[in-house]
Design an enzyme around this catalytic site. Structure first.
Site, mmCIF file in Angstrom:
data_model
loop_
_atom_site.group_PDB
_atom_site.id
_atom_site.type_symbol
_atom_site.label_atom_id
_atom_site.label_comp_id
_atom_site.label_asym_id
_atom_site.label_seq_id
_atom_site.Cartn_x
_atom_site.Cartn_y
_atom_site.Cartn_z
ATOM 1 N N SER A 40 0.854 -1.191 0.000
ATOM 2 C CA SER A 40 0.000 0.000 0.000
ATOM 3 C C SER A 40 0.888 1.237 0.000
ATOM 4 O O SER A 40 2.057 1.167 0.407
ATOM 5 C CB SER A 40 -0.867 -0.008 1.268
ATOM 6 N N TYR A 62 -1.996 -1.084 10.587
ATOM 7 C CA TYR A 62 -2.187 -1.488 9.186
ATOM 8 C C TYR A 62 -1.030 -0.972 8.331
ATOM 9 O O TYR A 62 -0.423 -1.722 7.551
ATOM 10 C CB TYR A 62 -3.523 -0.963 8.650
HETATM 11 N N1 LIG Z 1 -8.743 -0.404 -1.248
HETATM 12 C C1 LIG Z 1 -7.693 0.319 -0.904
HETATM 13 O O1 LIG Z 1 -7.803 1.560 -0.732
HETATM 14 C C2 LIG Z 1 -6.336 -0.337 -0.752
HETATM 15 C C3 LIG Z 1 -5.207 0.499 -0.795
HETATM 16 C C4 LIG Z 1 -3.955 -0.087 -0.655
HETATM 17 C C5 LIG Z 1 -3.841 -1.448 -0.472
HETATM 18 N N2 LIG Z 1 -4.954 -2.240 -0.414
HETATM 19 C C6 LIG Z 1 -4.778 -3.667 -0.196
HETATM 20 O O2 LIG Z 1 -5.375 -4.377 -1.258
HETATM 21 C C7 LIG Z 1 -5.710 -5.702 -0.833
HETATM 22 C C8 LIG Z 1 -7.127 -6.021 -1.289
HETATM 23 O O3 LIG Z 1 -8.031 -5.156 -0.618
HETATM 24 P P1 LIG Z 1 -9.318 -4.542 -1.315
HETATM 25 O O4 LIG Z 1 -9.129 -3.078 -1.355
HETATM 26 O O5 LIG Z 1 -9.640 -5.258 -2.567
HETATM 27 O O6 LIG Z 1 -10.389 -4.802 -0.168
HETATM 28 P P2 LIG Z 1 -11.663 -5.778 -0.100
HETATM 29 O O7 LIG Z 1 -12.619 -5.431 -1.177
HETATM 30 O O8 LIG Z 1 -12.135 -5.682 1.310
HETATM 31 O O9 LIG Z 1 -11.061 -7.227 -0.387
HETATM 32 C C9 LIG Z 1 -10.322 -7.935 0.583
HETATM 33 C C10 LIG Z 1 -10.285 -9.393 0.201
HETATM 34 O O10 LIG Z 1 -9.489 -10.088 1.181
HETATM 35 C C11 LIG Z 1 -10.222 -11.233 1.608
HETATM 36 N N3 LIG Z 1 -9.860 -11.597 2.965
HETATM 37 C C12 LIG Z 1 -9.889 -10.836 4.083
HETATM 38 N N4 LIG Z 1 -9.522 -11.552 5.145
HETATM 39 C C13 LIG Z 1 -9.255 -12.816 4.697
HETATM 40 C C14 LIG Z 1 -8.847 -14.011 5.317
HETATM 41 N N5 LIG Z 1 -8.618 -14.071 6.649
HETATM 42 N N6 LIG Z 1 -8.676 -15.122 4.566
HETATM 43 C C15 LIG Z 1 -8.906 -15.077 3.221
HETATM 44 N N7 LIG Z 1 -9.289 -13.967 2.578
HETATM 45 C C16 LIG Z 1 -9.468 -12.839 3.310
HETATM 46 C C17 LIG Z 1 -11.689 -10.840 1.484
HETATM 47 O O11 LIG Z 1 -12.504 -11.998 1.312
HETATM 48 P P3 LIG Z 1 -13.423 -12.700 2.420
HETATM 49 O O12 LIG Z 1 -13.933 -11.618 3.326
HETATM 50 O O13 LIG Z 1 -14.474 -13.368 1.601
HETATM 51 O O14 LIG Z 1 -12.518 -13.679 3.102
HETATM 52 C C18 LIG Z 1 -11.653 -10.027 0.196
HETATM 53 O O15 LIG Z 1 -11.744 -10.884 -0.919
HETATM 54 C C19 LIG Z 1 -5.504 -5.711 0.681
HETATM 55 O O16 LIG Z 1 -4.278 -6.341 0.984
HETATM 56 C C20 LIG Z 1 -5.449 -4.227 1.040
HETATM 57 O O17 LIG Z 1 -4.692 -4.004 2.203
HETATM 58 C C21 LIG Z 1 -6.204 -1.693 -0.559
#
Ligand SMILES: NC(=O)c1ccc[n+]([C@@H]2O[C@H](COP(=O)([O-])OP(=O)(O)OC[C@H]3O[C@@H](n4cnc5c(N)ncnc54)[C@H](OP(=O)(O)O)[C@@H]3O)[C@@H](O)[C@H]2O)c1
Length: 248
Positions: free
Chosen positions: A131, A144
């Protein structure tokens, strides 16, 4: 060709699944919500690919071990360590148990999976989703941001070692700024900075994959911000990022 995606049920992981499916990758999709994964598999059913679903909680290291055993006989070309989440709030108030669980998923599981994969993958790319928070201590998302700093530092250094060791496996680190996914809802955050769309974020990831990049920072704005952060004192970074994250 096989691609494995953790956290494939929503957001960035889900969009990557669709993009790689279009390129005829067979997929192993992992997340806890099986119903969401099944809906994705149904969407992809017209394509000539195999889609395997694993309803694993990746924070459980026993599940990570099962996954690694499965992949030893079914080696991936691309593995995406994407599952992750944040916890919003003053660190002196947030639930310690939940925070330790998050650290387990964002750091320990990612580290374990990466470390095991490089032992048996002969070639290919491991994409570790970090991130922009990796570059800035972030009040109200303190732990985080620290987990993502670990992911950035470990992935970049490991990629360099692999290159020096003449291994054919590469680690690509991705550092997105805000992206419109379920992230903020899960974290209970509401930052003042507008996010890019998940499609824009994954466009950059796919481009990075094509160009074999070691680091991908989606959006020009975030690349510029990273440059600015290098010359601005930490005290100012802390002040601004607190204001951006603060809901008041
Ligand atoms: N969105 C942002 O602004 C942003 C910015 C920088 C980095 N990121 C990073 O991008 C990545 C994806 O996030 P996103 O933005 O796409 O958020 P999201 O829509 O909340 O997706 C998160 C995914 O992780 C899965 N997950 C969470 N806990 C889990 C567990 N214990 N076991 C297996 N799967 C798990 C969730 O699936 P289930 O709940 O079905 O398990 C979901 O598919 C993360 O690492 C996040 O830190 C996001």
């Amino acid at each position: 060709m096989l691609a494995v995606i953790t956290g494939a049920s929503s957001g960035i992981g889900k969009e990557i699944a669709y993009r790689l499916a279009e390129k005829n990758y067979n997929l192993i999709l992992i997340a806890r919500r099986l119903d969401r994964l099944e809906a994705i598999k149904k969407d992809l059913s017209k394509l000539p690919i195999n889609v395997e679903l694993l309803a694993y909680d990746i924070s459980d290291l026993d599940k990570c071990k099962l996954l690694i055993d499965h992949l030893k006989t079914n080696k991936p070309d691309i593995f995406i360590n994407n599952a992750g989440y944040g916890i919003y709030g003053d660190s002196f108030k947030t639930d310690t148990t939940k925070e330790i669980e998050m650290i387990g998923l964002n750091i320990t599981s990612l580290h374990y999976l990466t470390k095991e994969l490089i032992q048996f993958m002969d070639s290919g790319t491991i994409i570790n989703i970090s991130s922009m928070a990796a570059f800035l201590p972030t009040p109200l998302l303190a732990s985080y941001a620290a987990t993502k700093a670990y992911v950035y530092s470990y992935s970049q250094a490991l990629n360099y070692e692999l290159k020096k060791g003449k291994k054919n496996v590469r680690i690509m680190t991705v550092c997105p700024g805000p992206v419109k996914t379920e992230f903020n809802k899960v974290a209970n955050a509401d930052p003042k900075m507008k996010g890019i769309t998940v499609e824009q974020c994954v466009d950059s990831i796919m481009d990075g994959l094509k160009r074999k990049k070691a680091l991908v920072i989606p959006s020009f704005k975030m690349k510029f911000l990273r440059f600015v952060m290098r010359i601005v004192p930490t005290s100012l970074i802390l002040k601004v990022s607190y204001q951006v994250q603060n809901k008041k």
